[in-house]
Design a protein around this motif. Sequence first.
Motif, PDB file in Angstrom:
ATOM      1  N   GLY A  23       0.955  -1.284   0.035  1.00 44.86           N
ATOM      2  CA  GLY A  23      -0.008   0.047  -0.060  1.00 44.86           C
ATOM      3  C   GLY A  23       0.952   1.155   0.085  1.00 44.86           C
ATOM      4  N   ASN A  37      -7.346  -2.509   3.286  1.00 46.66           N
ATOM      5  CA  ASN A  37      -7.236  -1.081   2.651  1.00 46.66           C
ATOM      6  C   ASN A  37      -7.323  -1.292   1.159  1.00 46.66           C
ATOM      7  N   ILE A  38      -8.633  -1.041   0.541  1.00 44.61           N
ATOM      8  CA  ILE A  38      -8.529  -0.937  -0.782  1.00 44.61           C
ATOM      9  C   ILE A  38      -8.997   0.577  -1.194  1.00 44.61           C
ATOM     10  N   GLU A  68      -7.920   3.179  -2.682  1.00 46.80           N
ATOM     11  CA  GLU A  68      -6.793   3.391  -3.427  1.00 46.80           C
ATOM     12  C   GLU A  68      -6.806   4.686  -4.101  1.00 46.80           C
ATOM     13  N   ASP A  80      -4.895  -1.969  -7.853  1.00 46.15           N
ATOM     14  CA  ASP A  80      -5.738  -3.016  -6.900  1.00 46.15           C
ATOM     15  C   ASP A  80      -6.975  -2.891  -7.770  1.00 46.15           C
ATOM     16  N   GLY A  85      -7.159   6.368   2.729  1.00 43.75           N
ATOM     17  CA  GLY A  85      -6.124   5.491   2.629  1.00 43.75           C
ATOM     18  C   GLY A  85      -5.049   5.561   3.691  1.00 43.75           C
ATOM     19  N   GLU A 119      -4.096   4.352   7.395  1.00 45.15           N
ATOM     20  CA  GLU A 119      -4.716   3.123   7.838  1.00 45.15           C
ATOM     21  C   GLU A 119      -5.549   3.385   9.127  1.00 45.15           C
ATOM     22  N   HIS A 134      -3.975  -4.526   6.098  1.00 38.38           N
ATOM     23  CA  HIS A 134      -3.246  -4.774   4.916  1.00 38.38           C
ATOM     24  C   HIS A 134      -3.624  -4.308   3.871  1.00 38.38           C
ATOM     25  N   ASN A 135      -2.712  -3.663   2.831  1.00 38.27           N
ATOM     26  CA  ASN A 135      -3.057  -3.511   1.402  1.00 38.27           C
ATOM     27  C   ASN A 135      -3.850  -4.581   0.596  1.00 38.27           C
ATOM     28  N   GLU A 160      -3.112  -5.773  -2.342  1.00 41.10           N
ATOM     29  CA  GLU A 160      -2.313  -6.320  -3.112  1.00 41.10           C
ATOM     30  C   GLU A 160      -1.145  -6.997  -2.511  1.00 41.10           C
ATOM     31  N   THR A 161      -1.068  -6.630  -1.238  1.00 44.45           N
ATOM     32  CA  THR A 161      -0.061  -7.452  -0.363  1.00 44.45           C
ATOM     33  C   THR A 161      -0.667  -9.161  -0.026  1.00 44.45           C
ATOM     34  N   SER A 196       3.099   3.319  -3.548  1.00 48.01           N
ATOM     35  CA  SER A 196       2.257   2.273  -3.975  1.00 48.01           C
ATOM     36  C   SER A 196       2.851   1.907  -5.467  1.00 48.01           C
TER      37      SER A 196
END
Length: 578
Positions: A238, A263-264, A266, A274, A346, A348, A382-383, A385-386, A488
């Motif tokens: 992220g 977390n999406i 983006e 994402d 975005g 956290e 977490h993001n 994509e992670t 990102s």
Amino acid sequence: METIDITGGVPVGQAARTTPTAGAEGRRKKRRREGRGRPVDPVALEDVRALLGDEPRRRDLLIEHLHKIQDHHRAISAAHLNALAEEMRLAPAEVFEVATFYHHFDVVKEDEAAPPAVTVRVCDGLPCEMAGARSLLALLRQSGYGDGVRVITAPCVGRCDTAPVAVVNQNPIDHATVAAVDAALESQALTARVPEYIGLDAYTAAGGYGLLQACVKGERSADDVIATMESAGLRGLGGAGFPAGRKWKIVRSEPAPRLMAVNIDEGEPGTFKDRYYLERDPHRFLEGMLVAAWAVGIDAIYVYLRDEYAAARRILTDEIAALQARAPVALPPIHLRRGAGAYICGEESAMIESIEGKKGMPRLRPPYVAQVGVFGRPTLEHNMETLLWVRDIVEKGAEWFSSQGRNGRKGLRSFSVSGRVAKPGVHLAPAGITIRELIDEYAGGMLPGQTFYGYFPGGASGGILPASMGDIPLDFDTLNQYGCFIGSAAIIVLSDKDSAKSAALNMLRFFREESCGQCTPCRVGTAKAVALMERDEWDEPLLNDLSTVMMDASICGLGQAAPNPYLCVYKYFPHEVQ
């Protein structure tokens, strides 16, 4: 130990202690009957009750309930705000401050008319501006659509690879033109089109959820999975870059119940990776999320998705429901929460505030979210994509992932590439690749007739570097010494047709609009910076003083990183400001 209602987040013992006495409740009802404060419109109250249906009236669902009203009426009237406050047993001021914090809620005062039935939003983010968004906006405003359509600007909508973009209600128009917008209006194409993607059946047929089943059955241990994640060296994608495996270990050591927040949201200008993955392979992310939840011992999951991603929201809604209906193993509760247009979410802790139904304002730290996160519980944040990488890393092994990379770096990165390249889009490339290599090998080179001039290596906040510094490995920590960072991995490529000075001004305008306003250095500093940068000549000493205050005293990364674009202009493009 207190019993925790993890779906509502209120300690049961605390709820009992704070419940008004019968006498206090009676006095409150009497005051309402006597008309103290704004009277509740009975018609609006019945409408709110019908829209909410059987949904719980919990405080953390306030934003979800505001969306129901907004979606149905195109706006939120004062009467509906007051009725919602009554129905949820909240103070009207609480509801009003949340509704007015988020860009996507149209709060209409009593003496105002509701907005038109159709809203055309033209993205004014830098990639769209470079692709002609200003001209498109002017032409659309001259089109004479009448009272039924309004044309306004919008911050980055996460489709930078198809700039310029206009959004007709919830329908994004890629490579937008006046003719394309006219066609959407004429056909009443007002909702997002859901692209083809890998659904549950296809994903399962290809071996999907086999890893999750193996984990739950005991064929893999949590310790081994966490060790694999640590060995792979996967870092949070992220933007913060915290080692994923280490984060799992930290949160797992905290007392239960533990929660997860995905977390999406983006919102970084130039970032769209994402959305790209969600609209193609949502279950790979969902399986990674559930494996992480199993390894850490998570009791409930909250997925926070930005409101601009209407198609992705439809996909996740449908696929989570399908997964829950045919669950391969026992699943923790999964709650999909919808953002409402706030870049700050975005961050956290601001996202966590929004999940709890509040204004998305960052928290002071410590404590950190791993100890005190959603509803005050230890939280694995977490993001998206992670989590997307979890299945591949665990199945293929840590060495498979860590062996990727160039220039001494490890792993793979999804680069969101936009701007003056022939093939903008999400490009999966080795960590440590240089911008020149990324442009030549993945993005099809520069557009015809354009010469590489500069680039944003990490979106709006990551700074700007000149083409002469195009051989720096792109990864965490490699850009810090130059006053930049990868974040990102939102890469915006400038050509000799562009101005770094103008690009920096675009980004500062974005920060000014997206500052949550909580702290003075960011709230006032971003506005002051824009005013100074809009002058023909920049006042370097004053801008430098301003940057020091913002970077040293802002609560969160927005204010701390906002000066990066103009500081880089002074450092690397001095000819533009002399």
